[in-house]
Write an enzyme that holds these catalytic residues in place. Sequence first.
Site, PDB file in Angstrom:
ATOM      1  N   GLY A  14       0.846  -1.194   0.000  1.00  0.00           N
ATOM      2  CA  GLY A  14       0.000   0.000   0.000  1.00  0.00           C
ATOM      3  C   GLY A  14       0.874   1.234   0.000  1.00  0.00           C
ATOM      4  O   GLY A  14       1.955   1.253  -0.572  1.00  0.00           O
ATOM      5  N   CYS A  15       0.428   2.248   0.692  1.00  0.00           N
ATOM      6  CA  CYS A  15       1.152   3.513   0.752  1.00  0.00           C
ATOM      7  C   CYS A  15       2.511   3.308   1.407  1.00  0.00           C
ATOM      8  O   CYS A  15       2.609   2.737   2.495  1.00  0.00           O
ATOM      9  CB  CYS A  15       0.334   4.521   1.546  1.00  0.00           C
ATOM     10  SG  CYS A  15       1.186   6.078   1.818  1.00  0.00           S
ATOM     11  N   PHE A  16       3.567   3.786   0.756  1.00  0.00           N
ATOM     12  CA  PHE A  16       4.907   3.569   1.323  1.00  0.00           C
ATOM     13  C   PHE A  16       5.129   4.320   2.618  1.00  0.00           C
ATOM     14  O   PHE A  16       5.998   3.969   3.399  1.00  0.00           O
ATOM     15  CB  PHE A  16       6.035   3.817   0.331  1.00  0.00           C
ATOM     16  CG  PHE A  16       6.020   5.080  -0.484  1.00  0.00           C
ATOM     17  CD1 PHE A  16       5.508   6.267  -0.021  1.00  0.00           C
ATOM     18  CD2 PHE A  16       6.552   5.055  -1.760  1.00  0.00           C
ATOM     19  CE1 PHE A  16       5.527   7.416  -0.791  1.00  0.00           C
ATOM     20  CE2 PHE A  16       6.592   6.199  -2.543  1.00  0.00           C
ATOM     21  CZ  PHE A  16       6.072   7.383  -2.057  1.00  0.00           C
TER      22      PHE A  16
END
Length: 179
Positions: A14-16
């Site tokens: 997902g979002c880093f």
Amino acid sequence: MGNKNLQQATIGGGCFWCTEAVFLELKGIEKVVSGYSGGTVPGYPTYREICSGLTGHAEVVQITFDADIISFEEILIIFMLTHDPTTLNKQGADVGTQYRSVIFYHDEQQKATAENVIKEVSKYYDAAIVTEVSPLDVFYKAEDYHQNYYRNNKEQGYCSFVITPKLSKLRSMFSDKLK
């Protein structure tokens, strides 16, 4: 760097910003760099291009770790239990191929370890694990403002509502692994 047994892992869940925040908390982690990998478009991608979903890149982190303190297998177990590996191209409200669950292996041993960890943790999920396991081709470091994002922006809404609870889960599940 002394006598450290430094290795690298490249993963996306997902979002880093979320993944980076999780791994910066752990003993044995030397460095975490947010970036992009797995795309089909040549050249150095930008965040804006990645967010379009058209480049094929995933938001990932590249972790440099001391394998004498934390193993690649432990990193993957923590990774698999701190994001949802059963949702295709989606983590929470983040949707698109850039948010896919992925392990980019650096060698055949990492590939075998990734496949084994996925098999072992799959029994803890009701749905099938969809985490991609692919060879690392190129890693592109993300823009500077993405690095250490959570530490620099804790009061930002996304951080408060998404990352802080994820870190609470990490702390309750893996307290013995924390710095």
